[in-house]
Design a protein around this motif. Structure first.
Motif, mmCIF file in Angstrom:
data_model
loop_
_atom_site.group_PDB
_atom_site.id
_atom_site.type_symbol
_atom_site.label_atom_id
_atom_site.label_comp_id
_atom_site.label_asym_id
_atom_site.label_seq_id
_atom_site.Cartn_x
_atom_site.Cartn_y
_atom_site.Cartn_z
ATOM 1 N N GLU A 105 0.778 -1.670 0.201
ATOM 2 C CA GLU A 105 0.104 0.310 0.111
ATOM 3 C C GLU A 105 0.624 1.649 0.223
ATOM 4 N N TRP A 106 0.286 2.244 -0.736
ATOM 5 C CA TRP A 106 0.869 3.643 -0.252
ATOM 6 C C TRP A 106 0.079 4.587 -0.525
ATOM 7 N N LEU A 107 0.331 4.950 0.782
ATOM 8 C CA LEU A 107 -0.720 6.385 0.664
ATOM 9 C C LEU A 107 -1.901 5.751 0.767
ATOM 10 N N SER A 108 -2.293 4.722 1.339
ATOM 11 C CA SER A 108 -3.658 4.447 1.825
ATOM 12 C C SER A 108 -4.319 3.591 0.799
ATOM 13 N N MET A 109 -3.490 3.101 -0.180
ATOM 14 C CA MET A 109 -3.741 2.922 -1.378
ATOM 15 C C MET A 109 -3.163 1.486 -2.104
ATOM 16 N N THR A 110 -3.911 0.010 -2.421
ATOM 17 C CA THR A 110 -3.383 -0.678 -2.788
ATOM 18 C C THR A 110 -3.139 -0.842 -3.839
ATOM 19 N N MET A 111 -2.133 -1.637 -4.604
ATOM 20 C CA MET A 111 -1.743 -1.401 -6.076
ATOM 21 C C MET A 111 -3.102 -1.953 -6.857
ATOM 22 N N ALA A 112 -3.843 -2.233 -6.647
ATOM 23 C CA ALA A 112 -4.799 -3.182 -7.373
ATOM 24 C C ALA A 112 -5.328 -0.841 -7.617
ATOM 25 N N GLN A 113 -5.406 -0.634 -6.571
ATOM 26 C CA GLN A 113 -6.391 0.246 -6.958
ATOM 27 C C GLN A 113 -5.252 1.500 -7.286
ATOM 28 N N TRP A 114 -4.447 1.923 -7.438
ATOM 29 C CA TRP A 114 -4.150 3.144 -8.108
ATOM 30 C C TRP A 114 -3.357 2.560 -9.659
#
Length: 173
Positions: free
Chosen positions: A136-145
């Motif tokens: 996660e980065w900035l509370s977002m998963t790779m799928a969300q990005w």
């Protein structure tokens, strides 16, 4: 601005920039797999395949950007970006609202004429679970990005397609 976008779509550099961006996404996924130990699930593998389609569309556009082949590339771009978005959205929903008992497939179901998992097993063989959030980065998963990235690519593709259509001339009286 729309004229500028049409002008860019008729130049090889713009198509190669799209191809480079997609290649960076693919290499990033492989970096996460091999250097950070993230295990790709079947949806991740399908997303990689859809991004490979987008890369192919960009390369087709780069071949002859001033010919009708450009339209084939734009349609391929839209299909691949839309499929990537759809798969990333599905994975995001599984991660945010994991079902109690359901899991994703263990083996990808590619068409018989395109067995990517047999041709490139290192890239297209799933080893993870679709509900695992992993990185996660900035509370977002790779799928969300990837939902955001592929959504932006789809909208840009729609704009590029729209500017290809002839615009009606205004009558000057």
């Amino acid at each position: 601005m729309l004229r500028k976008l049409k002008h860019l779509s008729q130049h090889r550099g713009a198509w190669l920039l799209l191809a480079a961006g997609v290649l960076i996404l693919q290499l990033t996924a492989l970096g996460f797999q091999f250097y950070l130990g993230q295990k790709p699930c079947v949806l991740c593998v399908y997303q990689r395949a859809a991004l490979a389609g987008l890369l192919l569309a960009a390369l087709i556009g780069a071949i002859a950007p001033k010919t009708p082949l450009r339209f084939v590339a734009i349609v391929g771009w839209l299909i691949a970006a839309g499929k990537t978005f759809s798969l990333a959205w599905e994975q995001t929903q599984l991660q945010l609202h994991p079902p109690l008992f359901a899991t994703c497939d263990f083996l990808p179901k590619f068409p018989q004429w395109l067995p990517l998992n047999q041709w490139f097993p290192v890239i297209f063989t799933p080893t993870g679970n679709c509900t695992d959030k992993g990185w996660e980065w900035l509370s977002m998963t790779m799928a969300q990005w990837l939902v955001g990235t592929s959504g932006v690519l789809f909208v840009i593709g729609l704009l590029v397609l729209a500017v290809q259509l002839p615009c009606p001339r205004k009558n000057r009286s």
